[in-house]
Scaffold this motif. Structure first.
Motif, PDB file in Angstrom:
ATOM      1  N   ALA A   1       0.814  -1.206   0.000  1.00 36.87           N
ATOM      2  CA  ALA A   1       0.000   0.000   0.000  1.00 36.87           C
ATOM      3  C   ALA A   1       0.850   1.260   0.000  1.00 36.87           C
ATOM      4  CB  ALA A   1      -0.938   0.002   1.206  1.00 36.87           C
ATOM      5  N   SER A   2       2.021   1.208   0.649  1.00 37.94           N
ATOM      6  CA  SER A   2       2.935   2.349   0.673  1.00 37.94           C
ATOM      7  C   SER A   2       4.057   2.205  -0.344  1.00 37.94           C
ATOM      8  CB  SER A   2       3.546   2.507   2.069  1.00 37.94           C
ATOM      9  OG  SER A   2       2.557   2.765   3.033  1.00 37.94           O
ATOM     10  N   ASP A   3       4.150   1.078  -1.029  1.00 38.45           N
ATOM     11  CA  ASP A   3       5.264   0.752  -1.923  1.00 38.45           C
ATOM     12  C   ASP A   3       6.576   1.183  -1.278  1.00 38.45           C
ATOM     13  OD1 ASP A   3       6.529  -0.341  -4.090  1.00 38.45           O
ATOM     14  OD2 ASP A   3       6.202   1.371  -5.423  1.00 38.45           O
ATOM     15  N   ILE A   4       6.877   0.570  -0.149  1.00 40.61           N
ATOM     16  CA  ILE A   4       7.998   0.994   0.675  1.00 40.61           C
ATOM     17  C   ILE A   4       9.324   0.890  -0.074  1.00 40.61           C
ATOM     18  CG2 ILE A   4       6.850   0.440   2.849  1.00 40.61           C
ATOM     19  CD1 ILE A   4       8.535  -2.153   2.897  1.00 40.61           C
ATOM     20  N   HIS A   5      10.257   1.708   0.354  1.00 35.15           N
ATOM     21  CA  HIS A   5      11.604   1.712  -0.207  1.00 35.15           C
ATOM     22  C   HIS A   5      12.595   1.636   0.942  1.00 35.15           C
ATOM     23  CE1 HIS A   5      10.436   5.849   0.723  1.00 35.15           C
ATOM     24  NE2 HIS A   5      11.677   5.975   1.126  1.00 35.15           N
ATOM     25  N   GLY A   6      13.848   1.395   0.605  1.00 33.88           N
ATOM     26  CA  GLY A   6      14.866   1.290   1.634  1.00 33.88           C
ATOM     27  C   GLY A   6      16.187   1.832   1.163  1.00 33.88           C
TER      28      GLY A   6
ATOM     29  N   MET B   1      -2.163   3.380  -1.078  1.00 34.21           N
ATOM     30  CA  MET B   1      -2.592   3.663   0.297  1.00 34.21           C
ATOM     31  C   MET B   1      -3.825   2.872   0.708  1.00 34.21           C
ATOM     32  SD  MET B   1      -0.039   5.492   0.683  1.00 34.21           S
ATOM     33  CE  MET B   1      -0.230   5.704   2.445  1.00 34.21           C
ATOM     34  N   GLY B   2      -3.980   1.659   0.163  1.00 36.84           N
ATOM     35  CA  GLY B   2      -5.073   0.778   0.550  1.00 36.84           C
ATOM     36  C   GLY B   2      -6.416   1.143  -0.024  1.00 36.84           C
TER      37      GLY B   2
ATOM     38  N   LEU C   1       3.464   9.920   0.917  1.00 38.11           N
ATOM     39  CA  LEU C   1       2.141   9.888   1.536  1.00 38.11           C
ATOM     40  C   LEU C   1       2.107   9.020   2.791  1.00 38.11           C
ATOM     41  CD1 LEU C   1      -0.219   9.731  -1.587  1.00 38.11           C
ATOM     42  CD2 LEU C   1       0.702  11.727  -0.380  1.00 38.11           C
ATOM     43  N   ALA C   2       2.938   8.002   2.866  1.00 39.37           N
ATOM     44  CA  ALA C   2       2.950   7.133   4.051  1.00 39.37           C
ATOM     45  C   ALA C   2       3.485   7.859   5.280  1.00 39.37           C
ATOM     46  CB  ALA C   2       3.789   5.887   3.790  1.00 39.37           C
ATOM     47  N   LYS C   3       4.222   8.934   5.083  1.00 42.87           N
ATOM     48  CA  LYS C   3       4.753   9.711   6.194  1.00 42.87           C
ATOM     49  C   LYS C   3       3.938  10.981   6.442  1.00 42.87           C
ATOM     50  CE  LYS C   3       8.463   7.045   6.552  1.00 42.87           C
ATOM     51  NZ  LYS C   3       9.806   7.539   6.230  1.00 42.87           N
ATOM     52  N   ASP C   4       3.155  11.398   5.466  1.00 44.84           N
ATOM     53  CA  ASP C   4       2.498  12.706   5.532  1.00 44.84           C
ATOM     54  C   ASP C   4       1.334  12.721   6.513  1.00 44.84           C
ATOM     55  OD1 ASP C   4       1.764  15.415   4.577  1.00 44.84           O
ATOM     56  OD2 ASP C   4       0.002  14.356   3.831  1.00 44.84           O
TER      57      ASP C   4
END
Length: 453
Positions: free
Chosen positions: A120-125, A169-170, A408-411
């Protein structure tokens, strides 16, 4: 179906709590059935609550705690392909997979993220410049949408819906499980090179000239340093170590992995513990602690990737007002704007001990996926101060003008008017969302705040 209960929910930042009805399904069938009885205010899925803002909150509506739908459905140990249920955490994946010689494709700064949340957040690292984000490794998603029910989508057969779900975002459906590729590792340790840089220009020069030689790269910036020392950093870059790189005492169990915590932050902390004096002292000590230059240091997974996970509930240290975490990315060509923004943050007087800089590689096809090829900066600060909101609003505008965007996952506070500028393919995403959810049964506080419903 499990009992529905009323709860006050926040993101990891502990700001803007809202009340919702919460249900915790026990299996995929119960999770899929939630959409059939979505209330007027809609439904949104929630994992471990590590998004900083409000994407997993739904004031007056229903929130689905997906953590009960967890576990491996299949694992190809030879090819490194796994199917995991949506509520499975990265921590659990590592505990199961690292001893078998496999590592997750991407990990953010915490293991406490679920597979559903990662999509949903397409996380990165720290490896985005080499490997992309989480959904670049996903081969299939089992998704339940209001219009079409349960179906398996893939990037080849269903590219529009698949990539709208990546970073969506789900809001395109409830994720039941996903199939994704893993990375082969020979040991559970990393070989790390560390450089302590005197200023921002030195940091940028090292990253520009050398990041391509490493699988993982991240710079911690001291934003409390001023003048000629502004942007001084600790740059850590590395790759998983081979067996012959390990000390002899570690070679008997090269894939050993242990997760856990060493402490828990107290529920009550002194007011304004995070202030300019304490953070300046911490940053000075942290910077001096690092070697000026070290090569081939052997570090564990937690030490390199997830040091904050060692302290449970560390977000409490920010006190009752909570945290603002602001993360943006701007194109590589906008490096002068990056310097200027970092300079404004440094002189603002707001204390931050967690400021991180990374280089990102090319973006994937996701219309709402955050990464683009460029520089991304993450800035944590206590959520108080009359000038903080106007400062970040002004910087949001500068990021948009530079061709960048906010994660958006942090906002938790961005103005909705900026979203179409930062995400120019927003209309494509909205068209897919309308097709799979014409009655807008999927909703969240973030979706309402940013006018996505």
């Amino acid at each position: 179906m499990s009992e529905i209960r009323s709860e006050q929910l926040t993101g990891w930042a502990n700001t803007a709590p809202t009340a919702a009805q919460v249900v915790r399904p026990a299996d995929q069938d119960e999770l899929a059935a939630v959409l059939e009885s979505a209330p007027e205010r809609g439904v949104i899925a929630r994992g471990l609550g590590r998004s900083y803002g409000d994407p997993a909150q739904n004031a007056g509506g229903l929130v689905v705690d997906a953590t009960g739908v967890a576990g491996l459905r299949s694992l190809d140990v030879q090819k490194g392909i796994v199917t995991a249920e949506a509520g499975t955490s990265i921590d659990a994946l590592m505990r199961w997979l690292v001893p078998l010689g496999w590592f997750v494709p991407v990990t953010p700064g915490t293991r406490q993220v679920t597979v559903g949340g990662a999509i949903a957040s397409d996380i990165h690292g720290k490896n985005h410049h080499k490997a992309g984000s989480w959904c670049d490794a996903v081969e299939a998603i089992t998704l339940v949408t209001p219009a079409h029910g349960r179906r398996v989508i893939t990037p080849k057969a269903d590219p529009e819906l698949f990539w709208a779900t990546a970073g969506g975002m789900g809001l395109t459906g409830l994720i039941l499980d996903a199939t994704f590729r893993l990375n082969r590792i020979e040991t559970s340790r990393l070989s790390v090179d560390t450089d302590r840089t005197p200023d921002l220009d030195a940091t940028l020069a090292l990253m520009e000239s050398g990041d391509h030689r490493y699988d993982y790269s991240v710079a911690w910036l001291d934003l409390m340093a001023k003048g000629a020392s502004m942007g001084r950093s600790i740059l850590g870059r590395g790759r998983f170590a081979t067996l012959d790189q390990l000390p002899a005492r570690q070679r008997s169990q090269p894939l050993a992995f242990h997760s856990g915590t060493i402490a828990t932050a107290p529920k009550l902390v002194p007011p304004r513990l995070m202030n300019p004096l304490t953070i300046k002292a911490f940053n000075e000590a942290w910077f001096r602690r690092a070697p000026k230059a070290a090569r081939d240091q052997i570090q564990g997974i937690t030490e390199f990737f997830h040091p904050l996970d060692l302290v449970a509930q560390w977000n409490r240290l920010y006190g009752r007002t909570g945290i603002i975490q602001w993360q943006f990315v701007i194109p590589l060509a906008a490096v002068d704007e990056l310097r200027s923004i970092i300079g404004e943050l440094s002189t603002s007087g707001y204390p931050s001990f967690l400021t991180v800089l990374k280089r990102m590689g090319p973006n994937n096809p996701g219309p709402l996926s955050f990464p683009i090829e460029g520089w991304t900066l993450t800035f944590d600060v206590p959520a108080h101060g009359a000038s903080l909101g106007p400062l970040l609003d002004r910087l949001d505008r500068r990021v948009a003008d530079a061709g960048g965007r906010i994660y958006l996952a942090k906002d938790s506070r961005m103005q909705a008017d900026l979203l179409p500028e930062m995400y120019p393919r927003l209309d494509e995403w909205l068209a897919v969302r309308h097709e799979v959810d014409p009655e807008q049964r999927l909703a969240s506080d973030l979706a309402r705040r940013l006018r996505l419903v």
